[in-house]
Design a protein around this motif. Structure first.
Motif: not given
Ligand SMILES: Nc1nc2c(ncn2[C@@H]2O[C@H](COP(=O)(O)OP(=O)(O)OP(=O)(O)O)[C@@H](O)[C@H]2O)c(=O)[nH]1
Length: 512
Positions: A349-351, A385-392, A399-401, A421-427, A498-500
């Motif tokens: 639904p997001l992407t 990489d570092g997606f969590k940081q972008i959210n934070d 993060g959604d954008r 495909a979006r596999y889940g989260g930031d994958e 690769v990540k490591r």
């Molecule tokens: N904004 C947003 N955040 C999401 C979504 N789905 C998952 N997340 C967040 O994405 C983050 C993914 O976590 P990680 O893969 O551990 O974060 P990372 O910083 O990429 O860590 P590495 O993969 O080790 O680099 C989590 O904080 C989730 O809450 C989403 O749809 N939108």
């Protein structure tokens, strides 16, 4: 008893016997009347004896059967104006016998023309008093009509009236039976039409089925179907019918019969279709929001015997066709809704990229193609990489954008035969089919393509970032038999490798 009394008793008995025989043997009105006229003439000695019928509406009297002798001839089939007849005068005056017609009724042209001098007449009356006609006798001279003639003629008139009533009742019964048969045929027809409509999955199928039904129950008709999509020859006639209905300012129920008087132009058009001898045109339209969605057109060289029922049948058909159109429309929109729900269930639904479920289905199709055509499936795992940081740092909306823009970039570099495909989260995962001999080259090329796609500048609303890139792990099926699940596990592991490395960690790091 005197000799003359005895003789008249014998004559009366033989007369009664003769009459009884005639009545018993009579098959119809003519079979009864002719022998009675014969007896009557012998009894009265009058030149002409005859039975008439009166048409009260047309004010006419007609000679039905006559027996003539001498110079006088009163012809069968002769029709005269009722008001001029001697019968009318005799009835009005309640007079049985007149021997001086020229004196008493000198104003009657018919009597003058036939030179009638003596005239005897009794009404032929139904039980309810309706006068069917008259039983008469006439001579061109003064005739000595025997005593008792009036009773005999009255008796004969009663017998004739009885026969007429019998025949009318029989004809009425036959007519009722015909109507009942017609009604039964109509009901069967309507049931058959309803069946065609309820069983159809497309309108054209119902139109053709119903045309076939009408063709089989009506004779002397040509039945055509007309659909808005086809420019068939019946179309002008149907359009004219619809215009005609609108012109009538009726609530269009979509059916009607009309004849040449109603609209000669329509008959011209119909004539060009099937010839000029069309006497009636009937149409039943499948109505959709006041417009014809298709129709059955009946061009009749003779009006269907059902008459009124024929109209009802077309009205019933139009109703069934219109219901079918509504049913098909509902089904179509339901199917479209299901298709949309199905599509949505396979999208993130997001992407708006395919989700994991669709990736797995498409992946199995790719595997099957790899087996059929030779080649291997390549899976590339992309983890941001570092997606969590972008959210934070910038908030969840940013993060959604970011995820949406990454998805667009990945989609842009995905080829027509590949799936991303979006596999889940930031994958994210990309699957591709690789020709066997190009495996090594493809491995590096796809990794570079994806890394390059993700790396770059992102505008996240309140903030913007320069994103250094994702970890991309690429694997290619070890053999065509390797399952998709195993391939994805290996791609995931490769990505973590690769990540490591990117983190500068040791090779034994595990996924968090
Ligand atoms: N904004 C947003 N955040 C999401 C979504 N789905 C998952 N997340 C967040 O994405 C983050 C993914 O976590 P990680 O893969 O551990 O974060 P990372 O910083 O990429 O860590 P590495 O993969 O080790 O680099 C989590 O904080 C989730 O809450 C989403 O749809 N939108």
């Amino acid at each position: 008893m005197s000799q003359s009394a005895k003789a008249s008793t014998v004559a009366a008995e033989s007369l009664l016997t003769a009459v009884a025989e005639q009545v018993a043997g009579a098959g119809d009105l003519e079979g009864l009347t002719r022998p009675l006229l014969n007896i009557l003439q012998r009894l009265t000695g009058l030149d002409s004896v005859y039975l008439t019928a009166i048409d009260w509406q047309a004010d006419q009297q007609q000679i039905l059967f006559s027996q003539n002798s001498g110079d006088m001839t009163i012809g069968e089939g002769l029709v005269v104006p009722w008001h001029d007849t001697l019968c009318r005068r005799a009835l009005d005056e309640n007079r049985f016998l007149t021997t001086d017609v020229p004196v008493r009724w000198g104003d009657s042209e018919a009597a003058r023309a036939l030179n009638i001098q003596t005239y005897a007449s009794v009404p032929v009356k139904a039980d309810d008093g309706e006068i069917f006609g008259t039983l008469c006798g006439a001579s061109d001279h003064v005739a000595p009509v025997p005593e008792g003639t009036e009773s005999v003629m009255s008796l004969f008139a009663q017998l004739v009236a009885h026969q007429i009533q019998l025949e009318r009742a029989a004809s009425h019964a036959r007519q009722r039976a015909r109507q009942a048969e017609d009604a039964a045929r109509s009901f069967q027809g309507i049931a058959a039409l309803a069946e065609q409509c309820s069983g159809a999955t497309v309108l054209e199928e119902a139109l053709h089925g119903c045309a076939g039904v009408l063709d089989s129950i009506w004779t002397d008709v040509t039945v055509r179907t007309c659909h808005p999509a086809d420019e068939g020859p019946a179309k002008p006639v149907v359009r004219a019918f619809m215009n005609w209905l609108i012109g009538q300012q009726l609530t269009p129920d979509g059916a009607g019969w009309w004849n040449r008087r109603d609209d000669p132009d329509v008959f011209e058009a119909a004539g060009e279709l099937v010839g000029p001898d069309i006497v009636g045109i009937g149409v039943a339209c499948a109505m959709r929001r006041g417009q014809s969605a298709g129709s059955v057109l009946v061009l009749a060289r003779a009006l269907p015997s059902q008459g009124l029922a024929a109209q009802q049948m077309l009205t019933g058909l139009a109703l069934h066709l219109s219901l079918l159109v509504t049913r098909l429309e509902l089904r179509e929109s339901l199917e479209a809704s299901y298709r949309e729900i199905e599509r949505q269930a396979r999208l993130d639904p997001l992407t708006a990229l395919p989700n994991r479920r669709q990736l797995e289905e498409e992946g199995e199709r790719l595997r099957a193609r790899a087996v059929r055509h030779g080649g291997r499936v390549c899976a590339a795992f992309v983890d941001l990489d570092g997606f969590k940081q972008i959210n934070d740092d910038h908030g969840h909306d940013a993060g959604d954008r970011f995820l949406m823009q990454v998805a667009v970039s990945l989609q842009t570099v995905t080829r027509a035969e590949e799936i991303c495909a979006r596999y889940g989260g930031d994958e994210f995962v990309l699957l591709a089919l690789v020709p066997e001999h190009e495996a090594d080259a493809f491995h590096d090329a796809v990794r570079d393509r994806l890394e390059e796609a993700v790396r770059g500048h992102y505008d996240l609303g309140d903030a913007s970032i320069d994103y250094p890139g994702a970890s991309v792990g690429v694997t290619i099926q070890a053999s065509a038999e390797e399952s998709l699940a195993d391939l994805l596990v290996r791609a995931d592991e490769a990505m973590y490798e690769v990540k490591r490395r990117r983190r500068g960690e040791g090779a034994s790091g595990r996924r968090d």
